[in-house]
Design an enzyme around this catalytic site. Structure first.
Site, PDB file in Angstrom:
ATOM      1  N   ASN A 208       0.713  -1.024  -0.206  1.00 20.33           N
ATOM      2  CA  ASN A 208      -0.169   0.085  -0.050  1.00 20.33           C
ATOM      3  C   ASN A 208       0.760   1.187  -0.005  1.00 20.33           C
ATOM      4  O   ASN A 208       2.023   1.240  -0.151  1.00 20.33           O
ATOM      5  CB  ASN A 208      -1.065  -0.075   1.445  1.00 20.33           C
ATOM      6  CG  ASN A 208      -0.141  -0.132   2.538  1.00 20.33           C
ATOM      7  OD1 ASN A 208       0.488   0.796   2.857  1.00 20.33           O
ATOM      8  ND2 ASN A 208      -0.293  -1.296   3.469  1.00 20.33           N
ATOM      9  N   PRO A 303      -3.417 -12.050  10.596  1.00 14.82           N
ATOM     10  CA  PRO A 303      -3.952 -11.940  12.012  1.00 14.82           C
ATOM     11  C   PRO A 303      -3.836 -10.516  12.262  1.00 14.82           C
ATOM     12  O   PRO A 303      -3.302  -9.667  11.658  1.00 14.82           O
ATOM     13  CB  PRO A 303      -2.352 -12.515  12.618  1.00 14.82           C
ATOM     14  CG  PRO A 303      -1.359 -12.348  11.852  1.00 14.82           C
ATOM     15  CD  PRO A 303      -2.226 -12.590  10.541  1.00 14.82           C
ATOM     16  N   LEU A 306      -3.295  -5.501  16.329  1.00 12.74           N
ATOM     17  CA  LEU A 306      -3.876  -4.509  17.247  1.00 12.74           C
ATOM     18  C   LEU A 306      -4.812  -5.272  18.188  1.00 12.74           C
ATOM     19  O   LEU A 306      -4.853  -5.052  19.169  1.00 12.74           O
ATOM     20  CB  LEU A 306      -4.500  -3.327  16.650  1.00 12.74           C
ATOM     21  CG  LEU A 306      -4.811  -2.367  17.605  1.00 12.74           C
ATOM     22  CD1 LEU A 306      -3.967  -1.853  18.588  1.00 12.74           C
ATOM     23  CD2 LEU A 306      -5.650  -1.127  16.552  1.00 12.74           C
TER      24      LEU A 306
END
Length: 400
Positions: A208, A303, A306
């Site tokens: 990104n 996963p 946070l």
């Protein structure tokens, strides 16, 4: 160090980055410093003494053998006047002279004659920066207790890309004006920053546009506030902030593993990284070849770093980031609740000139019973404001 009423002697040498020095002087004076400028002969080819005199409000010095100044031993008086000697830009030639004790002009003479705190902000071609001779000279300066500010990496005036860009004036002033307060004394802060890369085959990956600048700014600000800082970073072109331990990772799985290994010793976790939500179910052993008009890939969920950290018992004070393009407040508050966070900072990625790849941002910060909007500002100043909120709410948090 407070810059209010500090005597800053700015040495400017002959690199293209010298054009930034009027802005640097302006920002130093805005921070409360009293600035005097020394130009080398080659620096005068890039920036005019008159422009620097106008922004500093003081005469500009450039000649070692100035008859009027020498009558009062002017170079010695300047050396005694300075609290800080900052050389920006510092060219490879300047660095070589300083490292070897040469004193053939006003600036190099001041360098030897002053007891001021010494800082240099290098600026040169990336290959010159990497040259063994330059690196040896930098090591000598390090042994002389001279603080290096930068350089940054990126596109250079010659068209090359790599390390050697002078730090931006704002970053230099921030580094000089850092106040080593005790807000986070004896606290450990773990920060994630940058993008992750999810491999598809040996040569391709999904990623990104995250530059990592917000996370790095928070790491720099946290260190300035007395914290022990660990920065777990995806691939970026940024230099590690001074006083910060950086751990480099590639994929979301790598970042998850590194975070879970380090987080047990941390009091605060701030997740600014733009972590990929999904990864390829199968990574091809060989380069995928172009064949059909369509390519179908299967992805599986990564996963949630946070969420896993916030679910720990006991959990650190957990701060998330939400980069959104619509329904900013709604999505941010949803994440705050669903991930059981203490705080979340949301930003609008569609806002012009803010967010991804920019040096500026704006944040809307939410916690359980309140929120506040932080207006557009530099990412470093936003980082300081966000950390002030974290410090305030940490004190009020009931232990898990």
């Amino acid at each position: 160090m407070h810059l209010a009423n500090q005597h800053v002697l700015l040495g400017v040498t002959g690199g293209i980055a010298a054009y930034k020095t009027p802005d640097l002087v302006r920002k130093l004076t805005a921070a409360g410093a009293i600035v005097r400028v020394v130009l080398t002969d080659s620096a005068k080819e890039f920036v005019s003494p008159l422009s620097l005199q106008a922004v500093s409000g003081n005469p500009v010095h450039h000649s070692l053998l100035d008859a009027d100044a020498e009558a009062a031993m002017g170079h010695i008086e300047l050396a005694k006047w300075a609290d800080i000697l900052l050389i920006a830009p510092a060219t490879a030639n300047c660095i070589a002279k300083l490292a070897n004790g040469l004193a053939d002009d006003l600036l190099s003479t001041l360098f030897l004659a002053t007891t001021a705190k010494l800082y240099i902000a290098p600026a040169m071609n990336q290959q010159m920066w990497k040259a063994p001779a330059t690196q040896r000279n930098l090591q000598r300066l390090h042994e002389m207790d001279i603080t290096l500010l930068g350089p940054a990496s990126g596109e250079q005036a010659c068209g090359d890309i790599g390390p050697g860009r002078m730090l931006e004036p704002e970053a230099i002033v921030a580094a000089l004006s850092v106040i080593q307060d005790d807000t986070f004394q004896q606290k450990s802060i773990l920060i994630t920053a940058g993008p992750t890369r999810e491999a598809l085959d040996p040569v391709r990956y999904l990623s990104n546009h995250s530059s990592g600048k917000m996370g790095y700014a928070i790491a720099q600000a946290a260190a300035s506030m007395g914290a022990k800082v660990i920065l777990i970073s995806g691939p970026t072109a940024l230099s590690c902030p001074s006083g910060v331990q950086r751990i480099d990772v590639e994929s979301a799985a790598d970042m998850h593993k590194a975070v879970m290994k380090a987080v047990s010793d941390c009091d605060i976790f701030i997740a600014t990284a733009a972590v990929a939500d999904y990864r390829a179910k199968h990574i091809a052993d060989n380069k995928l070849k172009k064949s059909d008009d369509e390519l179908t890939l299967t992805f599986v969920k990564n996963p949630d770093i946070l969420k896993d950290v916030a679910a720990m018992t006991p959990a650190p004070f957990s701060v998330g980031f939400a980069a959104e393009s619509q329904n900013i407040a709604e999505y941010a508050q949803g994440k705050l609740i669903s991930k059981k966070l203490d705080m979340i900072a949301a930003n609008d990625i569609t806002a012009a000139g803010l967010g991804f790849n920019s040096d500026r941002n704006a944040l809307h910060v939410f916690w359980k019973n309140g929120d506040i909007k932080l207006a557009p500002d530099s990412k470093f100043h936003l980082a300081k404001a966000l950390l002030a909120l974290v410090a305030q709410h940490c004190k009020n948090k009931t232990p898990s």
